[in-house]
Design a protein around this motif. Structure first.
Motif, PDB file in Angstrom:
ATOM      1  N   ILE A   1       7.963 -19.749   2.830  1.00 19.39           N
ATOM      2  CA  ILE A   1       8.436 -18.623   2.044  1.00 19.39           C
ATOM      3  C   ILE A   1       8.036 -18.838   0.589  1.00 19.39           C
ATOM      4  N   LYS A   2       7.551 -17.790  -0.049  1.00 16.29           N
ATOM      5  CA  LYS A   2       7.107 -17.908  -1.437  1.00 16.29           C
ATOM      6  C   LYS A   2       7.664 -16.761  -2.267  1.00 16.29           C
ATOM      7  N   GLU A   3       7.927 -17.041  -3.519  1.00 16.05           N
ATOM      8  CA  GLU A   3       8.426 -16.031  -4.433  1.00 16.05           C
ATOM      9  C   GLU A   3       7.295 -15.080  -4.831  1.00 16.05           C
ATOM     10  N   VAL A   4       7.646 -13.815  -4.992  1.00 14.11           N
ATOM     11  CA  VAL A   4       6.680 -12.817  -5.458  1.00 14.11           C
ATOM     12  C   VAL A   4       6.552 -12.958  -6.967  1.00 14.11           C
ATOM     13  N   ILE A   5       5.372 -13.370  -7.415  1.00 16.49           N
ATOM     14  CA  ILE A   5       5.133 -13.591  -8.848  1.00 16.49           C
ATOM     15  C   ILE A   5       3.867 -12.862  -9.319  1.00 16.49           C
ATOM     16  N   SER A   6       2.760 -13.080  -8.619  1.00 19.06           N
ATOM     17  CA  SER A   6       1.466 -12.553  -9.060  1.00 19.06           C
ATOM     18  C   SER A   6       1.249 -11.113  -8.610  1.00 19.06           C
ATOM     19  N   ALA A   7       0.188 -10.520  -9.133  1.00 18.47           N
ATOM     20  CA  ALA A   7      -0.194  -9.163  -8.724  1.00 18.47           C
ATOM     21  C   ALA A   7      -0.539  -9.124  -7.242  1.00 18.47           C
ATOM     22  N   ASN A   8      -1.189 -10.173  -6.740  1.00 14.51           N
ATOM     23  CA  ASN A   8      -1.511 -10.242  -5.308  1.00 14.51           C
ATOM     24  C   ASN A   8      -0.250 -10.335  -4.464  1.00 14.51           C
ATOM     25  N   ASP A   9       0.745 -11.074  -4.971  1.00 16.95           N
ATOM     26  CA  ASP A   9       2.023 -11.162  -4.254  1.00 16.95           C
ATOM     27  C   ASP A   9       2.675  -9.788  -4.159  1.00 16.95           C
ATOM     28  N   ARG A  10       2.662  -9.054  -5.255  1.00 18.17           N
ATOM     29  CA  ARG A  10       3.277  -7.720  -5.268  1.00 18.17           C
ATOM     30  C   ARG A  10       2.555  -6.784  -4.312  1.00 18.17           C
ATOM     31  N   LYS A  11       1.232  -6.887  -4.265  1.00 20.98           N
ATOM     32  CA  LYS A  11       0.454  -6.068  -3.343  1.00 20.98           C
ATOM     33  C   LYS A  11       0.794  -6.416  -1.891  1.00 20.98           C
ATOM     34  N   GLU A  12       0.930  -7.708  -1.615  1.00 23.08           N
ATOM     35  CA  GLU A  12       1.269  -8.156  -0.263  1.00 23.08           C
ATOM     36  C   GLU A  12       2.665  -7.668   0.130  1.00 23.08           C
ATOM     37  N   PHE A  13       3.590  -7.685  -0.826  1.00 20.47           N
ATOM     38  CA  PHE A  13       4.954  -7.210  -0.606  1.00 20.47           C
ATOM     39  C   PHE A  13       4.944  -5.737  -0.205  1.00 20.47           C
ATOM     40  N   LEU A  14       4.130  -4.932  -0.884  1.00 18.96           N
ATOM     41  CA  LEU A  14       4.065  -3.497  -0.622  1.00 18.96           C
ATOM     42  C   LEU A  14       3.354  -3.170   0.682  1.00 18.96           C
ATOM     43  N   GLN A  15       2.364  -3.955   1.038  1.00 16.46           N
ATOM     44  CA  GLN A  15       1.525  -3.623   2.197  1.00 16.46           C
ATOM     45  C   GLN A  15       2.035  -4.197   3.511  1.00 16.46           C
ATOM     46  N   LEU A  16       2.970  -5.137   3.462  1.00 11.78           N
ATOM     47  CA  LEU A  16       3.489  -5.738   4.687  1.00 11.78           C
ATOM     48  C   LEU A  16       3.981  -4.711   5.710  1.00 11.78           C
ATOM     49  N   PRO A  17       4.735  -3.678   5.307  1.00 15.11           N
ATOM     50  CA  PRO A  17       5.236  -2.728   6.305  1.00 15.11           C
ATOM     51  C   PRO A  17       4.151  -2.000   7.094  1.00 15.11           C
ATOM     52  N   LEU A  18       2.946  -1.909   6.548  1.00 15.29           N
ATOM     53  CA  LEU A  18       1.892  -1.162   7.233  1.00 15.29           C
ATOM     54  C   LEU A  18       1.602  -1.733   8.612  1.00 15.29           C
ATOM     55  N   SER A  19       1.635  -3.045   8.738  1.00 12.37           N
ATOM     56  CA  SER A  19       1.384  -3.664  10.039  1.00 12.37           C
ATOM     57  C   SER A  19       2.615  -3.601  10.934  1.00 12.37           C
ATOM     58  N   LEU A  20       3.799  -3.698  10.337  1.00 12.73           N
ATOM     59  CA  LEU A  20       5.031  -3.695  11.133  1.00 12.73           C
ATOM     60  C   LEU A  20       5.329  -2.336  11.757  1.00 12.73           C
ATOM     61  N   TYR A  21       4.913  -1.265  11.102  1.00  8.03           N
ATOM     62  CA  TYR A  21       5.305   0.072  11.552  1.00  8.03           C
ATOM     63  C   TYR A  21       4.209   0.809  12.324  1.00  8.03           C
ATOM     64  N   LYS A  22       3.206   0.089  12.773  1.00 10.91           N
ATOM     65  CA  LYS A  22       2.151   0.728  13.569  1.00 10.91           C
ATOM     66  C   LYS A  22       2.696   1.373  14.836  1.00 10.91           C
ATOM     67  N   GLU A  23       3.748   0.805  15.373  1.00 15.16           N
ATOM     68  CA  GLU A  23       4.330   1.312  16.620  1.00 15.16           C
ATOM     69  C   GLU A  23       5.468   2.302  16.373  1.00 15.16           C
ATOM     70  N   PHE A  24       5.662   2.705  15.119  1.00 18.32           N
ATOM     71  CA  PHE A  24       6.776   3.598  14.789  1.00 18.32           C
ATOM     72  C   PHE A  24       6.241   4.815  14.040  1.00 18.32           C
ATOM     73  N   PRO A  25       5.790   5.834  14.779  1.00 21.83           N
ATOM     74  CA  PRO A  25       5.119   6.986  14.149  1.00 21.83           C
ATOM     75  C   PRO A  25       6.012   7.818  13.243  1.00 21.83           C
ATOM     76  N   ARG A  26       7.341   7.699  13.350  1.00 18.97           N
ATOM     77  CA  ARG A  26       8.235   8.489  12.503  1.00 18.97           C
ATOM     78  C   ARG A  26       8.396   7.904  11.098  1.00 18.97           C
ATOM     79  N   TRP A  27       8.000   6.655  10.920  1.00 23.62           N
ATOM     80  CA  TRP A  27       8.120   6.025   9.612  1.00 23.62           C
ATOM     81  C   TRP A  27       7.208   6.722   8.599  1.00 23.62           C
TER      82      TRP A  27
END
Length: 388
Positions: free
Chosen positions: A3-29
């Motif tokens: 587990i790592k703290e969100v600090i850098s710009a890349n971390d923030r981007k990763e934080f925002l984009q994580l749901p894209l992979s998790l919600y592939k099976e949930f079309p209502r999201w």
């Protein structure tokens, strides 16, 4: 897993984009706007930082792939309001269906909040206003989320409860078709008020929107301010509310009730903008703005969304609620056939008066969110939020 703290710009981007992979099976999201998530964690723009702190983490698997995220925060001004112990919050939780992964995220929040003097944590909640990003969806997965409302996979409930979170209260979303009758009690109330010429009900024409902030402030402060934990709405705050609503406002959804020309009630609704934002994929850049304007012009959104409803205490019990709702219904069913669906969300299960109003408009519960609480000292008795 690490587990790592969100600090850098890349971390923030990763934080925002994580749901894209998790919600592939949930079309209502519907993907939230990136900039609105980031605003929560901007000390220059989120006033909760004036008396609090926030932190974010990303959880990665052994391959370095993001499999979870979470945020923890506290507001020293509000941590003891209505609580037996200092209580912080967690939110923006996303995770694969793995209890060990979820527990690592929850543990990180618990330990950090304990270091800040907190003795419990609520979640998932927002670092700021309750009307945004609050509660875990536990019913209504077949429906699309409303603007700034949480949507989550069904297994999140198990992840929270297996860790020891308990339901503090539920938030209910009532919905109905715009077409269709009201309860007879509301018609009776409306007919009763119609006999008194001192009462009138009308929507605010666009040309008069400059008066809207003052009207909202007057009714809001008389109806709710200084009752319990609710502070008075200032002129600056009222103007900010109007400024935020104005780009999407529909004049025929903004209603006030008057007694001898003094505002005594309001029913404020908006077009449900997530029905448009779902086309921009989280990005309100130039292309996103063009898409937003296109769908707004085409009026592809057919759902209206209740924002505020209230009557000042001096006019309680007189049937004002029935009169303003009937005036609203009559216009939307007869002369202005713009919307097909209507929803009212964030009605706490402790707010029995508002639940009764929703039932009288023949609304039914279409979504249920849970606000959970975890006491760090499990020997202490758990207390649910009291029913009013």
């Amino acid at each position: 897993m690490t587990i790592k703290e969100v600090i850098s710009a890349n971390d923030r981007k990763e934080f925002l984009q994580l749901p894209l992979s998790l919600y592939k099976e949930f079309p209502r999201w519907i993907r939230p706007l990136d900039k609105e998530i980031e605003l929560v964690f901007d000390p220059k723009k989120n006033k909760s930082f004036r008396q609090g702190e926030a932190i974010r983490w990303i959880l990665q698997n052994d391959k370095g792939e993001a499999i979870g995220r979470i945020a923890a925060f506290y507001d020293s001004k509000n941590s003891l309001k209505g609580n037996d112990q200092p209580t912080g919050g967690i939110g923006f939780f996303e995770c694969i269906n793995d209890q060990q992964a979820a527990s690592l995220l929850f543990d990180s929040c618990k330990h950090w909040l304990q270091s800040k003097g907190m003795e419990a944590m609520d979640g998932p909640v927002n670092f700021g206003n309750r009307d945004r990003w609050w509660g875990l969806l536990v019913e209504g997965f077949e429906l699309e989320p409303n603007y700034q409302c949480n949507y989550s996979p069904p297994y999140y409930k198990d992840l929270f409860e297996a860790y020891g979170f308990q339901v503090y209260f539920y938030q209910l979303t009532f919905g109905r078709k715009v077409d269709g009758p009201l309860d007879d009690k509301l018609y009776y109330k409306a007919n009763l008020i119609a006999q008194d010429p001192d009462y009138r009900f009308d929507y605010i024409r666009k040309k008069n929107w400059n008066t809207l902030a003052g009207l909202i402030r007057t009714v809001y402060n008389k109806a709710w301010a200084n009752r319990g934990e609710i502070p008075e709405l200032t002129d600056i705050q009222a103007k900010l509310i109007v400024k935020q609503m104005q780009p999407i406002m529909d004049e025929k959804l903004v209603w006030f009730g008057y007694y001898k020309d003094e505002p005594i009630a309001f029913l404020l609704a908006l077009p449900e903008v997530n029905q448009i934002f779902k086309y921009v994929n989280g990005k309100l850049d130039l292309i996103g703005k063009i898409k937003f304007l296109w769908h707004s012009w085409r009026k592809t959104n057919r759902k209206a969304f209740g924002v505020l409803f209230g009557v000042v205490p001096a006019h309680h019990g007189k049937g004002i609620d029935g009169a303003i709702i009937e005036a609203f219904r009559a216009l939307l069913q007869r002369d202005y056939l713009r919307y097909e669906d209507f929803e009212l969300n964030w009605i706490g299960d402790f707010n029995t008066k508002m639940i009764k109003v929703c039932e009288q408009i023949n609304g039914s519960i279409v979504k249920r969110h849970a606000t959970y609480r975890k006491l760090f000292d499990e020997t202490k008795p758990f207390k649910r939020f009291p029913i009013k």
